[in-house]
Design a protein around this motif. Sequence first.
Motif, PDB file in Angstrom:
ATOM      1  N   ARG B  98       0.861  -1.174   0.000  1.00  0.00           N
ATOM      2  CA  ARG B  98       0.000   0.000   0.000  1.00  0.00           C
ATOM      3  C   ARG B  98       0.897   1.223   0.000  1.00  0.00           C
ATOM      4  N   ASN B  99       0.415   2.236  -0.721  1.00  0.00           N
ATOM      5  CA  ASN B  99       1.149   3.485  -0.739  1.00  0.00           C
ATOM      6  C   ASN B  99       1.332   3.992   0.681  1.00  0.00           C
ATOM      7  N   SER B 134       6.079   3.367   5.839  1.00  0.00           N
ATOM      8  CA  SER B 134       7.365   3.613   5.221  1.00  0.00           C
ATOM      9  C   SER B 134       8.032   4.810   5.873  1.00  0.00           C
ATOM     10  N   ALA B 135       9.299   4.696   6.121  1.00  0.00           N
ATOM     11  CA  ALA B 135      10.059   5.824   6.634  1.00  0.00           C
ATOM     12  C   ALA B 135      10.946   6.355   5.521  1.00  0.00           C
ATOM     13  N   SER B 136      11.354   7.586   5.637  1.00  0.00           N
ATOM     14  CA  SER B 136      12.186   8.147   4.586  1.00  0.00           C
ATOM     15  C   SER B 136      13.192   9.124   5.168  1.00  0.00           C
ATOM     16  N   HIS B 183      16.664  11.713  -1.872  1.00  0.00           N
ATOM     17  CA  HIS B 183      15.549  11.017  -1.213  1.00  0.00           C
ATOM     18  C   HIS B 183      15.917   9.563  -1.010  1.00  0.00           C
ATOM     19  N   TYR B 185      13.642   6.453   0.178  1.00  0.00           N
ATOM     20  CA  TYR B 185      12.276   6.125   0.522  1.00  0.00           C
ATOM     21  C   TYR B 185      12.155   4.675   0.975  1.00  0.00           C
ATOM     22  N   ARG B 186      11.012   4.375   1.539  1.00  0.00           N
ATOM     23  CA  ARG B 186      10.634   2.997   1.869  1.00  0.00           C
ATOM     24  C   ARG B 186      11.701   2.324   2.723  1.00  0.00           C
ATOM     25  N   ARG B 256       9.569  10.722   8.808  1.00  0.00           N
ATOM     26  CA  ARG B 256      10.068  11.431   7.626  1.00  0.00           C
ATOM     27  C   ARG B 256      11.190  12.334   8.103  1.00  0.00           C
TER      28      ARG B 256
END
Lengths: 548, 552
Positions: B98-99, B134-136, B183, B185-186, B256
């Motif tokens: 999932r997004n 998700s962390a970024s 960036h 991501y994920r 984030r």
Amino acid sequence: MKPSACLLTWWRLLFATSLLFTTSPLAPQIGRYNPPSPAEAKYSLSGTIVNSVTGEPVSHALVQIDVQTQRMVFSDGEGHFLFAHLPRIQTSLNVIKPGFIQEGHSELGGGVRQVMISIGLETSPITVKLIPEATIEGRITDSSGEPLDNVPVKIFSFSIQEGIRKKRDFRQIQTDEDGEFQFSELPPGDYIVSAGPSWKDLSDPFQAGGTDRLAYAQMFYPGVQELADATVIHVAAAKHQRNDFSLNASPSFVVSGSVVGGVAGRFSLQFLNSAGQEMSIAQRRDGTEGFRARLTAGPCLLKVNSQDDQGNHFYGQVELNPSRDIRGLQIAMSQTYIPITVQRLELRESSPEFRGASDRVLNRPVSLRLISLDPFHPDIASETKGGPENWTSAITNVEYGRYRVEVNESDVWYAQSILHEGTDLRFEPLVVGPGASQPIDVVLRNDSASLKVAVVSASEQQETAVAVFAIAEQSPAKPVVRQLFSLKQALYFSLPPGKYSFYAFEDLSDLEYANPDVLKKFSASATVVELQTNQKASIACTLIRRTE
Amino acid sequence: MKRLAVIHYIFTAVLVIAGAATASPTDDGFRITGIVVNTSNSSPVGNCQVMISPTLPADFNPQSPQGVPRGMTVTTGGDGRFVFNNVPIGKYSLVARRNGFRTQALNEHDEFTSAVAVGPDKDSQNIVFRLQPSASITGRVEDEFGDPVANGQVILFHHGLLLGKVSTHPRASTNTGSVGTFHFYRLPPGEYFVVVMARPWYAQYRQQVLFSSNDQPAPGAEEGDANLNATFPITYFSGALDSASATPIKLRPGDRFVADMKLNSEAGFGLSIRGEEPNTQFMIESRVFDMSMFMPQASVWIDEKGATDFAGIPPGRYRLRQRTTTEESAASERRQDVEISPDGNVEYRKPAEGTSVKGTLALEGSNQPLHETIIQFEERDTHDVVQAHLNAKGEFVPFQLFPGVFQYSAFSRQGVIKSFTATGAKVRGGTIEVGLSPVILNVTMADVATSIEGTVHSKEGKPIAGAMVVLIPDDPDHNQSIFRRDQSDTDGTFLLRVVMPGKYTLVAIQDGWGLEWSKMDVMRRFLQYGETIEVKPSQSMHTRVKVQSARE
């Protein structure tokens, strides 16, 4: 001066100006000078770098000039820069600073208008404006507001090529996991943004037995399917524009079939959307002739190309607008070949200036240029084979479509007629379809009028570049352009008989001079001439200054 | 179960029949049901794609009337619940996407996951699938003038377990964009470091000028002209110049983190290398945490005569690597530590020469040479890797190793290493100690690897899911490459593949995923309650192992 020497200059000038125009709209030649002795290196150049929007000084910008070697300095905290120990020289000046574009330099314009500076005793400090770059950013969501990641986002810009404003692909990126996209480093100007296509899930797009697979078709901002309906986003310098939009999931369809008539196993498929852009879609080969693809709804053109070892091209196309799966599609490919015949009518009045020239070119074939009238097909030029005894010219490898035909002749020859299957292609488009075609019969004549144009300027500055173009009354969309780097010289035209308006500008790189509507406001400053066959005339043309 | 290497592969291999479960009117299969919850707040995750796919090709039956060709996908409703009906008997991997979340397999640890066993007496319902948001880490890198640092290399280091030991190792790498942003991501939760290696924009510009003009090394500058020979030192978030002073970034699920960085330029220096053999390549490495990293800031020019010039190197300590290839003999290697002082003085340390290694490699019971087989040597401390290849006669293409202790391992479809002997070097277990004298290897491969299947159970005999199963070889310090691990599936079963013959202890540990499993001082306490096993060549085994808890 002996007539022969004069003739040589004449031809060289014509050749040089036309060649320059085809390679670069306006690229001043920078003279290479012999290295000066140290005693001569006693001049300096100073100036200030400023932000064109705020007027504030720009510090730590790299200023670069070319004096035998490249010299570079940084601007200081007040934006000032100084080059010492320079010879007397004319040089171009470039300024580089992240986040800025030098005024006159444009990633989009095609031409670079460099700042030319004469360095010497009287050189005064200069001011260089840097245009801050702009940004377009936004978020792509689905209809429920859920951000969509990994969606391709494209930005299109407009540039002026040969006096015509054209849209062009500029950049493509993908949305991040928050559905965000950002295009930075944009020169101020007009842009169009599109997003998609994207598949709602990442499963195998051709797995049998699936129900309607949802997809996000490509949409243009602010959420329209057709390019014509897209909103043009205007960004000013230094602006950070935000443009969010959403995509709707819609069913997608499998299109499958086979190609025939090309080289087995060697074909490429291209799917173009209604704007003529290639769509990034899933496609797969089945055997040597079969293919499958998954398309989003909406009209598209499928093009097939194949080429054999001898370089022969085979082409086929089919228009699609799927509303359900399409199976068993057959696309036939064929070779296109349109021969060209040339007849040259030697009608130039005997004149010591031209005799040699017309004799020299008599045996030459003609080069035709086909300009596509739709966004789906590339322009193409005719090919010539053989030698002086047996020229053969033909148009090959042209995709099916409608084209405007131009004769590319850079001297006194002009087309009296370009006949093809009963129509004159000077006025009617060429329609290319599959299979063999009747030849195109070109009749050229060389009794064009010769015109010497002197440009007069209100300003004292004579060392300025100038571009003059002629617009024929019967074909306003095809201006004839000549360029020079100094007002001290005259420009020369060879033109078919007819009525012409002449315009002179310093720079054409950002002028839509092939657009009659744009030219209207300058028409009062144009010089109008009616030319007869074999006429030789001289006119004066006033330099038109465009105010910002 | 060892999950597929790349989760996206599962997605591409799965058929989506969202809502198509009703296609089959019969209800004679089994069910997989459960709920997806957010690990951060335990709330249900709706609009989440959940996919099942058989873990073994044998479970894949295209003619299956229940209709699970290769897998299925359903989307959770607002309550986070998912239901797969009519699932045939078998084992299935479960993946959720999932997004806003990392795409994850059920109960994911390292590269392992628990497969869901489906069948009579198997509990495949009410699965709780914990999905981590998700962390970024994103950031903008700028120079001391506030200009963006574009085209810089940004390396993300993870501090945590790798191959059973805690280390600080690179996890991802990216480049700054034109406006200096980067960036990552994920990311799973954990401890991270961000390192930037870059050059100022004007130094990049200078490089372009030099490359295009063939002028070397600098155009004739006057006093007061810009000095473009600047560089940035390797910079660690949040501005440190050495790894010991780097600020760790502790990410929790959903964080984030913004890691903006400012780099300060300094003078860049050059190294000029002359008089070497032709066909010699040089590389400059720097230590970043425990890793040797190639220096992207250093630009290199090599002229036709083989002279090499590096430019744009910040002061510091480096390792210069040199490799000369000639047609007649083996590639020769040399490495040399170099120190550049802040005023540009270059001091070369004593170079180390590679020790030449050759030998033969045979497949047991065959006189055909092995094909597509590589023997890998990994330096135990630096983790530098050298791969040895074979020629058509089954001999090693001669290569060089620097003195040190290496773990060796084989990559081959034809077998595993059965015996490994050497003259000129000391072999102990899976390690070889190379000194200064030339080494001749004699390696025999054989198809003797086997597999161990088993079940993890509690004291009461109940199957235990999600336990870490570790097969620990005797003399573990010298046999790191033959450890094997798995995670027990929902029915407590596990499968260890490509197990080498030998003596082992098998342990199963609950809640032990954070353990440094390759370190014996950590694992010793589990050994006494483990199962001792002797693996015979090519004989697969079945076993049971009692779970132990890591929480004492």
